[in-house]
Design an enzyme around this catalytic site. Structure first.
Site, mmCIF file in Angstrom:
data_model
loop_
_atom_site.group_PDB
_atom_site.id
_atom_site.type_symbol
_atom_site.label_atom_id
_atom_site.label_comp_id
_atom_site.label_asym_id
_atom_site.label_seq_id
_atom_site.Cartn_x
_atom_site.Cartn_y
_atom_site.Cartn_z
ATOM 1 N N GLU A 12 -84.328 25.395 -14.543
ATOM 2 C CA GLU A 12 -84.131 24.981 -15.257
ATOM 3 C C GLU A 12 -83.864 22.979 -15.265
ATOM 4 O O GLU A 12 -84.701 22.275 -16.217
ATOM 5 C CB GLU A 12 -83.789 25.655 -16.224
ATOM 6 C CG GLU A 12 -84.481 25.066 -17.983
ATOM 7 C CD GLU A 12 -84.491 26.259 -18.386
ATOM 8 O OE1 GLU A 12 -84.837 26.238 -20.336
ATOM 9 O OE2 GLU A 12 -83.235 26.845 -18.672
ATOM 10 N N GLU A 13 -82.541 23.552 -14.996
ATOM 11 C CA GLU A 13 -81.422 22.269 -14.692
ATOM 12 C C GLU A 13 -82.028 21.076 -13.923
ATOM 13 O O GLU A 13 -82.386 20.304 -14.781
ATOM 14 C CB GLU A 13 -79.549 22.702 -14.628
ATOM 15 C CG GLU A 13 -79.637 24.018 -15.249
ATOM 16 C CD GLU A 13 -79.903 25.266 -15.088
ATOM 17 O OE1 GLU A 13 -79.310 26.577 -15.482
ATOM 18 O OE2 GLU A 13 -80.017 25.456 -14.513
ATOM 19 N N ASP A 37 -91.061 26.516 -16.764
ATOM 20 C CA ASP A 37 -89.834 26.500 -16.929
ATOM 21 C C ASP A 37 -89.751 27.800 -16.699
ATOM 22 O O ASP A 37 -88.847 28.104 -18.016
ATOM 23 C CB ASP A 37 -89.417 25.760 -18.073
ATOM 24 C CG ASP A 37 -87.889 25.364 -18.186
ATOM 25 O OD1 ASP A 37 -87.031 25.316 -17.092
ATOM 26 O OD2 ASP A 37 -87.089 25.539 -19.454
#
Length: 172
Positions: A24-25, A6
């Site tokens: 990441e989102e 991540d």
């Protein structure tokens, strides 16, 4: 692979709750169990990484950034790990130093990113130990252009840092 990266913000989850929509989102959107980590994990120190084990993927997506869109339901096929009592998948969150304007090659930045990547790559043995006396292959860790998008990193430099850190941590 056994573990996957991540490309995190120093605050886990990055902008997932307020409009961010990059690696990441997106990961936190398709695996919403990751959001719990935002409640219990403080800002990462320069020598820390965060491992999230067993997060189930519920959604497919297409696109990236402003073009990301929901693309249907996903049925996660990861096997269940009885020993860990969760799906056998592991996300390792680690943040890169912001490196615009050739900061990539500053000694302080290089050192910080080597330590950070080593923290991430040394996680597998702590999370998923191999049976005693077993001589098996290394752990597999899936990664990519860590810190090279929004953080401005140099792809070749970040690749070398990750290769060196993975080698010392005995990870493929």
């Amino acid at each position: 692979g056994d573990f996957h990266a991540d490309f995190a913000n120093q605050y886990l989850g990055g902008g997932v709750l307020h409009g961010g929509c990059v690696q990441e989102e997106i990961l936190f959107m398709i695996k919403p169990e990751c959001l719990v980590g935002m409640l219990v994990c403080a800002k990462m120190d320069e020598n820390e990484a965060i491992v999230i084990s067993g997060a189930e993927q519920f959604s497919k997506y297409r696109g990236y950034g402003t073009s990301v869109r929901y693309d249907g339901t996903h049925v996660d096929q990861h096997p269940f790990n009885k020993k860990l009592d969760c799906l056998d998948n592991h996300i390792c969150a680690y943040d890169a130093d912001v490196a615009f304007f050739n900061r990539n090659f500053a000694l302080k930045t290089l050192h910080r990113n080597l330590v950070k990547a080593y923290a991430a790559f040394s996680s597998p043995e702590k999370i998923k130990p191999k049976p005693n006396g077993t001589i098996t292959s290394k752990y597999q860790f899936v990664t990519g252009n860590w810190g090279c998008g929004a953080f401005g990193g140099n792809k070749e430099e970040k690749a070398l840092i990750q290769i060196m850190s993975a080698s010392v941590a005995n990870v493929d």
